[in-house]
Design a protein around this motif. Sequence first.
Motif, PDB file in Angstrom:
ATOM      1  N   PHE A  49       0.839  -1.200   0.000  1.00  0.00           N
ATOM      2  CA  PHE A  49       0.000   0.000   0.000  1.00  0.00           C
ATOM      3  C   PHE A  49       0.876   1.253   0.000  1.00  0.00           C
ATOM      4  CE2 PHE A  49      -2.816   3.074   2.313  1.00  0.00           C
ATOM      5  CZ  PHE A  49      -3.749   3.235   1.296  1.00  0.00           C
ATOM      6  N   CYS A  50       1.943   1.239   0.788  1.00  0.00           N
ATOM      7  CA  CYS A  50       2.875   2.382   0.809  1.00  0.00           C
ATOM      8  C   CYS A  50       3.461   2.620  -0.579  1.00  0.00           C
ATOM      9  CB  CYS A  50       4.010   2.132   1.805  1.00  0.00           C
ATOM     10  SG  CYS A  50       3.519   2.191   3.534  1.00  0.00           S
ATOM     11  N   ARG A  51       3.924   1.553  -1.221  1.00  0.00           N
ATOM     12  CA  ARG A  51       4.508   1.694  -2.557  1.00  0.00           C
ATOM     13  C   ARG A  51       3.467   2.188  -3.558  1.00  0.00           C
ATOM     14  NH1 ARG A  51       7.265  -3.033  -0.763  1.00  0.00           N
ATOM     15  NH2 ARG A  51       5.657  -4.348  -1.681  1.00  0.00           N
ATOM     16  N   ALA A  52       2.244   1.653  -3.479  1.00  0.00           N
ATOM     17  CA  ALA A  52       1.182   2.043  -4.415  1.00  0.00           C
ATOM     18  C   ALA A  52       0.817   3.517  -4.278  1.00  0.00           C
ATOM     19  CB  ALA A  52      -0.054   1.176  -4.196  1.00  0.00           C
ATOM     20  N   GLN A  53       0.966   4.067  -3.083  1.00  0.00           N
ATOM     21  CA  GLN A  53       0.630   5.475  -2.842  1.00  0.00           C
ATOM     22  C   GLN A  53       1.828   6.406  -3.037  1.00  0.00           C
ATOM     23  OE1 GLN A  53      -2.514   6.361  -2.611  1.00  0.00           O
ATOM     24  NE2 GLN A  53      -2.938   4.168  -2.783  1.00  0.00           N
ATOM     25  N   GLY A  54       2.966   5.853  -3.421  1.00  0.00           N
ATOM     26  CA  GLY A  54       4.150   6.681  -3.655  1.00  0.00           C
ATOM     27  C   GLY A  54       4.737   7.270  -2.389  1.00  0.00           C
ATOM     28  N   ALA A  55       4.569   6.572  -1.260  1.00  0.00           N
ATOM     29  CA  ALA A  55       5.115   7.063   0.005  1.00  0.00           C
ATOM     30  C   ALA A  55       6.636   7.081  -0.055  1.00  0.00           C
ATOM     31  CB  ALA A  55       4.641   6.190   1.167  1.00  0.00           C
ATOM     32  N   THR A  56       7.215   8.064   0.619  1.00  0.00           N
ATOM     33  CA  THR A  56       8.669   8.140   0.743  1.00  0.00           C
ATOM     34  C   THR A  56       9.126   7.892   2.178  1.00  0.00           C
ATOM     35  OG1 THR A  56       8.594  10.539   1.086  1.00  0.00           O
ATOM     36  CG2 THR A  56       8.898   9.754  -1.185  1.00  0.00           C
ATOM     37  N   LYS A  57       8.173   8.016   3.127  1.00  0.00           N
ATOM     38  CA  LYS A  57       8.459   7.749   4.535  1.00  0.00           C
ATOM     39  C   LYS A  57       7.213   7.169   5.195  1.00  0.00           C
ATOM     40  CE  LYS A  57      12.092  11.158   5.094  1.00  0.00           C
ATOM     41  NZ  LYS A  57      12.443  12.498   5.519  1.00  0.00           N
ATOM     42  N   VAL A  58       7.444   6.519   6.316  1.00  0.00           N
ATOM     43  CA  VAL A  58       6.370   5.948   7.127  1.00  0.00           C
ATOM     44  C   VAL A  58       6.470   6.552   8.513  1.00  0.00           C
ATOM     45  CG1 VAL A  58       5.583   3.833   8.271  1.00  0.00           C
ATOM     46  CG2 VAL A  58       6.269   3.763   5.871  1.00  0.00           C
ATOM     47  N   VAL A  59       5.335   6.978   9.074  1.00  0.00           N
ATOM     48  CA  VAL A  59       5.302   7.314  10.491  1.00  0.00           C
ATOM     49  C   VAL A  59       4.521   6.226  11.204  1.00  0.00           C
ATOM     50  CG1 VAL A  59       5.498   9.813  10.175  1.00  0.00           C
ATOM     51  CG2 VAL A  59       3.261   8.806  10.487  1.00  0.00           C
ATOM     52  N   GLY A  60       5.027   5.845  12.365  1.00  0.00           N
ATOM     53  CA  GLY A  60       4.350   4.887  13.227  1.00  0.00           C
ATOM     54  C   GLY A  60       3.909   5.600  14.482  1.00  0.00           C
ATOM     55  N   LEU A  61       2.663   5.347  14.883  1.00  0.00           N
ATOM     56  CA  LEU A  61       2.102   6.015  16.050  1.00  0.00           C
ATOM     57  C   LEU A  61       2.375   5.194  17.298  1.00  0.00           C
ATOM     58  CD1 LEU A  61      -1.324   7.113  14.527  1.00  0.00           C
ATOM     59  CD2 LEU A  61       0.899   8.255  14.430  1.00  0.00           C
ATOM     60  N   GLU A  62       2.861   5.874  18.341  1.00  0.00           N
ATOM     61  CA  GLU A  62       3.198   5.198  19.585  1.00  0.00           C
ATOM     62  C   GLU A  62       1.981   4.470  20.134  1.00  0.00           C
ATOM     63  OE1 GLU A  62       5.001   6.347  23.914  1.00  0.00           O
ATOM     64  OE2 GLU A  62       5.717   7.451  22.206  1.00  0.00           O
ATOM     65  N   ALA A  63       2.129   3.246  20.551  1.00  0.00           N
ATOM     66  CA  ALA A  63       3.337   2.458  20.571  1.00  0.00           C
ATOM     67  C   ALA A  63       3.234   1.301  19.595  1.00  0.00           C
ATOM     68  CB  ALA A  63       3.600   1.913  21.969  1.00  0.00           C
ATOM     69  N   ARG A  64       2.045   0.744  19.415  1.00  0.00           N
ATOM     70  CA  ARG A  64       1.953  -0.417  18.517  1.00  0.00           C
ATOM     71  C   ARG A  64       2.167  -0.032  17.069  1.00  0.00           C
ATOM     72  NH1 ARG A  64      -3.195  -3.392  21.078  1.00  0.00           N
ATOM     73  NH2 ARG A  64      -3.958  -1.287  20.790  1.00  0.00           N
ATOM     74  N   GLY A  65       1.971   1.219  16.718  1.00  0.00           N
ATOM     75  CA  GLY A  65       2.302   1.677  15.375  1.00  0.00           C
ATOM     76  C   GLY A  65       3.789   1.582  15.080  1.00  0.00           C
ATOM     77  N   PHE A  66       4.631   1.606  16.129  1.00  0.00           N
ATOM     78  CA  PHE A  66       6.069   1.390  15.947  1.00  0.00           C
ATOM     79  C   PHE A  66       6.316  -0.050  15.512  1.00  0.00           C
ATOM     80  CE2 PHE A  66       7.505   4.479  19.582  1.00  0.00           C
ATOM     81  CZ  PHE A  66       6.909   5.536  18.941  1.00  0.00           C
ATOM     82  N   ILE A  67       5.631  -0.971  16.179  1.00  0.00           N
ATOM     83  CA  ILE A  67       5.832  -2.391  15.916  1.00  0.00           C
ATOM     84  C   ILE A  67       5.454  -2.722  14.480  1.00  0.00           C
ATOM     85  CG2 ILE A  67       5.089  -4.726  16.535  1.00  0.00           C
ATOM     86  CD1 ILE A  67       4.620  -3.612  19.409  1.00  0.00           C
ATOM     87  N   LEU A  68       4.395  -2.101  13.962  1.00  0.00           N
ATOM     88  CA  LEU A  68       3.965  -2.357  12.593  1.00  0.00           C
ATOM     89  C   LEU A  68       4.708  -1.478  11.590  1.00  0.00           C
ATOM     90  CD1 LEU A  68       0.099  -2.675  13.044  1.00  0.00           C
ATOM     91  CD2 LEU A  68       1.872  -4.426  13.277  1.00  0.00           C
TER      92      LEU A  68
END
Length: 180
Positions: A49-68
């Motif tokens: 999904f990130c690649r399909a949307q042309g993302a250049t970075k990912v943010v993860g939301l504390e705390a389980r968003g870090f794990i994913l």
Amino acid sequence: MTADPRELLLSRIRDVADYPKPGVVFKDITPLLADPAAFTALTDVLAGFCRAQGATKVVGLEARGFILGAPVAVSAGLGFIPVRKAGKLPGATLSQSYDLEYGSAEIEIHAEDLLPGDRVMVIDDVLATGGTAGAAMELIRRGGAEVAGVAVLMELGFLGGRGRLETVLDGAPLKALLTL
């Protein structure tokens, strides 16, 4: 991996009754994380999904968003930026307050981690009321970057987070692999 991993993912999420308080059914993702096939399937779908949307970075939301978010970023070949609770990051930060069901909270991001032209995907485990994801999108935009989208493992549809995020999404897609 199957063509549609949703059944595998759903089978690895455990319901915990009356946690963290009576009447709440907590969705525990630790069995999913402990299963390498399920965790890989989840990471692969979110990275795609990130690649399909042309993302250049990912943010993860504390705390389980870090794990994913961290393995998704690595799998997609992108940088990872943690969005932390206020006071957890050293140095210059951008902060954003948001409302919770009872009270308010504040999150922060390192200002220098976002650059003009960045397309940033927000990753978290659960979309509930949308407060944290909405605040993260505000931080991304204030940092001069663009929101590529929001992706979550599961959406708790009965809490209305998607509806609350519609104006903040500003056309960016919201992907929930499971809606409960």
